[in-house]
Design a protein around this motif. Structure first.
Motif, mmCIF file in Angstrom:
data_model
loop_
_atom_site.group_PDB
_atom_site.id
_atom_site.type_symbol
_atom_site.label_atom_id
_atom_site.label_comp_id
_atom_site.label_asym_id
_atom_site.label_seq_id
_atom_site.Cartn_x
_atom_site.Cartn_y
_atom_site.Cartn_z
ATOM 1 N N GLU A 311 0.839 -1.198 0.000
ATOM 2 C CA GLU A 311 0.000 0.000 0.000
ATOM 3 C C GLU A 311 0.874 1.247 0.000
ATOM 4 O OE1 GLU A 311 -2.884 0.154 3.121
ATOM 5 O OE2 GLU A 311 -3.625 -1.879 2.760
ATOM 6 N N LEU A 312 0.414 2.266 -0.701
ATOM 7 C CA LEU A 312 1.064 3.570 -0.705
ATOM 8 C C LEU A 312 -0.014 4.625 -0.518
ATOM 9 C CD1 LEU A 312 3.765 5.064 -1.075
ATOM 10 C CD2 LEU A 312 3.278 5.173 -3.526
ATOM 11 N N GLU A 313 0.139 5.428 0.520
ATOM 12 C CA GLU A 313 -0.847 6.451 0.872
ATOM 13 C C GLU A 313 -2.242 5.832 1.004
ATOM 14 O OE1 GLU A 313 -1.553 10.283 2.187
ATOM 15 O OE2 GLU A 313 0.276 9.109 1.948
ATOM 16 N N THR A 315 -3.477 3.239 -0.383
ATOM 17 C CA THR A 315 -4.033 2.692 -1.622
ATOM 18 C C THR A 315 -3.377 1.360 -1.950
ATOM 19 O OG1 THR A 315 -4.350 4.945 -2.454
ATOM 20 C CG2 THR A 315 -4.463 3.153 -4.056
ATOM 21 N N VAL A 329 -0.026 7.517 -7.827
ATOM 22 C CA VAL A 329 0.161 8.121 -6.505
ATOM 23 C C VAL A 329 1.429 8.969 -6.489
ATOM 24 C CG1 VAL A 329 0.557 7.661 -4.058
ATOM 25 C CG2 VAL A 329 -1.095 6.282 -5.327
ATOM 26 N N ARG A 333 1.015 12.912 -5.949
ATOM 27 C CA ARG A 333 1.469 13.390 -4.647
ATOM 28 C C ARG A 333 2.822 14.090 -4.737
ATOM 29 N NH1 ARG A 333 -1.356 13.638 -0.050
ATOM 30 N NH2 ARG A 333 0.547 13.135 1.087
ATOM 31 N N MET A 339 4.419 10.262 2.475
ATOM 32 C CA MET A 339 3.412 9.294 2.054
ATOM 33 C C MET A 339 3.449 8.081 2.970
ATOM 34 S SD MET A 339 3.712 9.305 -2.126
ATOM 35 C CE MET A 339 5.492 9.548 -2.148
ATOM 36 N N LYS A 340 2.270 7.657 3.414
ATOM 37 C CA LYS A 340 2.180 6.439 4.217
ATOM 38 C C LYS A 340 2.498 5.229 3.346
ATOM 39 C CE LYS A 340 -2.027 7.413 5.325
ATOM 40 N NZ LYS A 340 -3.406 7.322 5.864
ATOM 41 N N GLU A 364 6.361 5.962 6.936
ATOM 42 C CA GLU A 364 6.135 7.037 5.972
ATOM 43 C C GLU A 364 7.405 7.312 5.186
ATOM 44 O OE1 GLU A 364 4.649 10.588 7.725
ATOM 45 O OE2 GLU A 364 2.755 9.692 8.374
#
Length: 547
Positions: A311-313, A315, A329, A333, A339-340, A364
């Motif tokens: 997952e990134l942010e 998603t 993303v 971004r 970004m998480k 992050e």
């Protein structure tokens, strides 16, 4: 239906690519020639103006150290290789990101030279699979972009140094192959790049041609070869693909000043639709990059680990098997924005195979919050399959299945699984049957069969009676089930009792003649149970004559 370990081999597409930079483009006052090339007589004497001279500006690149050194024994030769080409006389050149990513240093060979020149990577793009490098040399021949239309049927040539038939440190021969453009708008969404559209052509490219140019009959760059379809034997087969001039030019000028759409990894999208798992498999990490600073690690096959970015942010990534979402993303971004990120890290044995142990980490990018372990699985509580499997049967001999030898707590007594149903042949196995039936933290299987129940229930209505929604989450929806012997329906439930690594498989099915009905319940607690669950599904049988 079940989640298998999402590990290797993963790199199933042939990589190839580069492009030119705007600094190597033709001046605006040059008029298109008959074949789309330029005819300005005042052009630089170092610009290549014929197909025969393309070799002078095409590079052979060896990526040494870093990722290439993994598993290398003392004194052994180990390196990756690819192609590239020069785009300005002061030594700017282009190749693929995947050619240079993860390397400790580059050795670049210019045509006619026996010794390599030093090169510095100026910028890379993971999403476009492009890199710009600077050679420590000047006064060099260089390629220019074709001007004018690029249309289907245009005659084109690939150029590069395919290395699939050389051994040791031998430098491969420069090779060109002829073909034509089939399409200028083929999809560029792949497992290793995300480009709006690419050129599809039939000029043969081979492993090691990564980064080599696709040129017209005057030696002008039409595109950058970067991919081919792969046949069942792992060999490249037509059509072949190149990132087109118009796609490449804009980003290459940016790469002269640093990375674009990159967090500092070389990775490939991966999806296993059968088990519902996907992500970006990380093969290498650039030192000092956002990925490195966050704690993401490169692939180490010799008893190390492999990281998969899931997952990134917030998603989920690569559910379609491409880098499309990942790159969207990054582009929206900005690759320097916080970004998480969520990563699953799998432990490998000395042969590069997963051991069943893995961690889930969250953190992050571009912030002070490095990856931290939030869940950890394997090692204890799962299924030990190292001791092989055992065939077990119920007391009547009607039900048979193979389970791990560690599932030694077995009960073959008749049972009634629903009110109103008679006792019927039943079989259960687990490391701990009490744990299987009373918790969501113990793996195991339970199977029930009945000739009488088929008079009352269909597979759908039987499965309706096994609703775990009060404790679990349904993964997707009810699906058709067919294992070759029995047909019916199945459901997969996850996160039961808050145990995120747990999955529960619920199956109701009948044989083709509908003479009896079966209910099968399988519980797993982590990746180490996946092989066991698959073995259960592949081997369970019911002797209808014994019911």
């Amino acid at each position: 239906m079940r989640r298998r370990l999402p590990i290797l081999p993963l790199l199933v597409l042939l990589f190839l690519l580069p492009g030119g930079c705007l600094s190597g483009a033709q001046p605006e006052n040059n008029a298109p020639g008959e074949n789309g090339g330029t005819t300005n007589e005042e052009q630089s004497s170092n610009a290549v103006t014929s197909l025969e001279n393309v070799e002078d500006a095409t590079l052979y690149i060896e990526a040494r150290g870093g990722e290439a050194d993994m598993g290398r024994q003392f004194g052994e030769i180990s390196f990756g290789s690819g192609s590239g080409f020069i785009i300005s006389e002061d030594g700017l050149a282009v190749t693929n990101n995947h050619v240079v990513a993860g390397s400790g240093f580059l050795q670049v060979y210019i045509a006619g030279e026996d010794e390599p020149v030093d090169a510095t990577v100026l910028g890379t793009s993971e999403c476009s699979d492009l890199a710009v490098i600077k050679l420590n040399a000047g006064g060099l021949p260089y390629l220019e972009w074709r001007e004018g239309e690029i249309s289907s049927t245009l005659e084109v040539y690939t150029a590069g140094f395919p290395a699939d038939d050389v051994e040791g440190e031998e430098i491969p021969d420069y090779t060109t192959t002829r073909g034509s453009v089939n399409s200028t708008e083929a999809s560029g969404e792949t497992a290793f790049a995300s480009v709006d559209s690419v050129i599809e052509h039939d000029a043969v490219i081979r492993p090691g041609s990564s980064g080599g140019p696709l040129v017209d009959s005057e030696g002008r760059v039409v595109g950058i070869n970067y991919a081919a379809r792969i046949d069942s034997n792992g060999n490249p087969t037509p059509p072949y693909f190149a990132i087109g001039r118009d796609e490449a030019q804009g980003i290459l000028s940016q790469l002269e000043n640093g990375d674009v759409d990159s967090i500092g990894i070389s990775g490939e999208a991966f999806v296993n639709e059968e088990v519902g798992f996907s992500g970006i498999v990380v093969t290498s990490v650039e030192t000092g990059s956002p990925a490195s600073n966050a704690g993401i690690e490169g692939f180490d096959p010799n008893g190390g680990t492999v990281d998969i970015i899931t997952e990134l942010e917030g998603t989920r990534l690569a559910e379609d098997g491409t880098k499309s979402v990942y790159c969207s993303v990054l582009r929206q971004r900005g690759d320097d924005a916080p970004m998480k990120i969520r990563v699953e890290r799998y432990q490998l044995d000395a042969n590069g195979n997963p051991t069943g142990e893995f961690q889930v980490l969250e953190g992050e990018l571009n912030s002070d919050r490095e990856l931290e372990v939030v869940e950890e699985f394997g090692g204890t509580g799962g299924s030990d399959t190292s001791g092989g499997s055992t065939e077990i049967t119920d007391d009547s001999g009607a039900i048979m299945v193979e389970v791990p030898s560690s599932w030694s707590d077995v009960n073959g007594s008749p049972a009634a699984i629903l009110d109103g149903l008679p006792e019927g042949p039943a079989l259960a196995a687990s490391p701990d049957l009490n744990g299987l039936f009373e918790t969501f933290e113990t793996p195991g299987v339970a199977i029930y069969a009945s000739a009488e129940a088929v008079q009352t229930y269909t597979p759908d209505t039987l499965l309706d009676n096994f609703d775990f929604s009060s404790s679990c989450e349904l993964d997707g929806s009810r699906e058709s089930y067919d294992d070759g012997l029995y047909v019916g329906v199945s459901e997969v439930w996850t996160n039961c009792g808050g145990v995120s690594s747990q999955e529960l498989i619920s199956i109701a099915a009948t044989p083709e003649d509908g003479s009896f009905i079966i209910y099968t319940f399988i519980q797993t607690t982590g990746p180490e149970d996946v092989e066991a669950a698959q073995r259960v599904i592949e081997t369970f049988t019911v002797d209808g004559g014994a019911l």
